[in-house]
Write an enzyme that holds these catalytic residues in place. Structure first.
Site, PDB file in Angstrom:
ATOM      1  N   ARG A  90      26.509  72.984  17.031  1.00  0.00           N
ATOM      2  CA  ARG A  90      27.860  72.526  16.787  1.00  0.00           C
ATOM      3  C   ARG A  90      28.180  72.460  15.302  1.00  0.00           C
ATOM      4  NH1 ARG A  90      24.350  72.261  20.203  1.00  0.00           N
ATOM      5  NH2 ARG A  90      23.655  70.222  19.512  1.00  0.00           N
ATOM      6  N   CYS A 125      26.427  63.699  22.671  1.00  0.00           N
ATOM      7  CA  CYS A 125      26.399  64.289  21.330  1.00  0.00           C
ATOM      8  C   CYS A 125      27.694  63.918  20.637  1.00  0.00           C
ATOM      9  CB  CYS A 125      26.259  65.810  21.414  1.00  0.00           C
ATOM     10  SG  CYS A 125      26.421  66.675  19.826  1.00  0.00           S
ATOM     11  N   THR A 154      28.786  65.116  17.545  1.00  0.00           N
ATOM     12  CA  THR A 154      29.409  66.271  16.913  1.00  0.00           C
ATOM     13  C   THR A 154      30.179  67.127  17.906  1.00  0.00           C
ATOM     14  OG1 THR A 154      27.560  66.313  15.347  1.00  0.00           O
ATOM     15  CG2 THR A 154      29.004  68.224  15.347  1.00  0.00           C
ATOM     16  N   THR A 178      26.302  64.006  11.300  1.00  0.00           N
ATOM     17  CA  THR A 178      26.017  65.345  10.808  1.00  0.00           C
ATOM     18  C   THR A 178      27.125  65.846   9.878  1.00  0.00           C
ATOM     19  OG1 THR A 178      27.167  66.434  12.632  1.00  0.00           O
ATOM     20  CG2 THR A 178      24.825  65.926  12.957  1.00  0.00           C
ATOM     21  N   LYS A 206      14.804  66.562  15.139  1.00  0.00           N
ATOM     22  CA  LYS A 206      14.955  67.684  16.056  1.00  0.00           C
ATOM     23  C   LYS A 206      13.675  68.514  16.176  1.00  0.00           C
ATOM     24  CE  LYS A 206      19.987  68.496  16.015  1.00  0.00           C
ATOM     25  NZ  LYS A 206      20.185  68.453  17.476  1.00  0.00           N
ATOM     26  N   CYS A 258      25.176  60.049  15.307  1.00  0.00           N
ATOM     27  CA  CYS A 258      24.468  61.259  15.735  1.00  0.00           C
ATOM     28  C   CYS A 258      23.392  60.785  16.693  1.00  0.00           C
ATOM     29  CB  CYS A 258      23.864  61.995  14.545  1.00  0.00           C
ATOM     30  SG  CYS A 258      22.771  63.368  15.015  1.00  0.00           S
TER      31      CYS A 258
END
Length: 239
Positions: free
Chosen positions: A52, A87, A89, A129, A169, A198
């Site tokens: 994204r 999520c 974002t 983010t 991640k 986030c």
């Protein structure tokens, strides 16, 4: 609280571990004494969805919205009464996704800001983010809800992205000292709280037992709202 039993559809995989944490939050926070007391959920864990942030900031021409819409339609067809997106974002695409389904999508952004307002707090630091920050989706809702806010300076924002993408991640140990340094940089600007905007940051909070009063976990807020919308009771609630 709604009394009608409902099914929630979860758009997940963005990233996969954050989705797992969301499901754990929902299960652990539901006041249940047997299997049948828990919430019925339909979940997509579409980990191959295009990034994204890379699309939003122009580093990629691969638009993830078609996949997100496809997943939303699958959830609707599977009997979901409403949808949540694990999520922050991805909420950049919220309106496009909502236009393509006939069931409501709960906004993690709006619920998080409303939660902060309900606590009587006046100013929040936003940790998110590049995609979320550059698109101003959190900032705009803060303005709509009359919540003052701060964002990180460029160096600390880059540091946060490194933590999210190159540590969480990738399943690596988080440099918690660096995380605290960037939190303090925004806390020192008279912020009453920090939004973990986030879902990878929710993992950091959970793994390091961060303070519930100062760190507002958007994933936790979404889990609680999900439980309420499904007509279930929350096991406990921290004001």
């Amino acid at each position: 609280m709604e009394n009608v039993k409902k099914v929630v559809g979860v758009i997940g995989g963005l990233g996969p571990m954050a989705t797992v944490y969301f499901l754990e939050y929902v299960i652990n926070l539901t006041d249940a004494k047997k299997d049948q007391d828990h919430i019925d959920m339909v979940i997509t864990n579409h980990a191959t969805t295009y990034d994204r942030t890379e699309y939003i900031i122009g580093k990629s021409k691969n638009n993830p919205v078609d996949t997100l819409i496809q997943d939303a339609k699958k959830l609707e067809a599977s009997g979901a009464d409403f949808i949540v997106i694990a999520c922050n974002t991805a909420h950049y695409f919220y309106n496009e996704i909502q236009e393509n389904v006939n069931i409501p999508i709960v906004s993690i952004l709006e619920e998080t800001v409303e939660h902060i307002k309900s606590k009587g707090l006046n100013k929040a630091g936003i940790l998110a983010t590049h995609g979320t920050i550059s698109s101003k989706i959190y900032q705009n809702i803060c303005k709509e809800k009359s919540l003052d806010y701060e964002i990180l300076d460029e160096d600390n924002q880059n540091s946060l992205m490194d933590i999210i993408y190159n540590q969480v991640k990738k399943g690596k140990k988080v440099d918690i000292k660096e995380f605290y340094n960037l939190v303090n940089s925004i806390k020192n600007r008279d912020c009453d709280c920090v939004i973990l905007g986030c879902t990878e940051l929710s993992i950091i909070k959970n793994d390091n037992n961060l303070d519930d009063e100062f760190y507002i976990d958007s994933l936790d807020v979404l889990a609680r709202k999900t439980i309420e919308k499904c007509g279930k009771k929350i096991r406990y609630y921290v004001q």
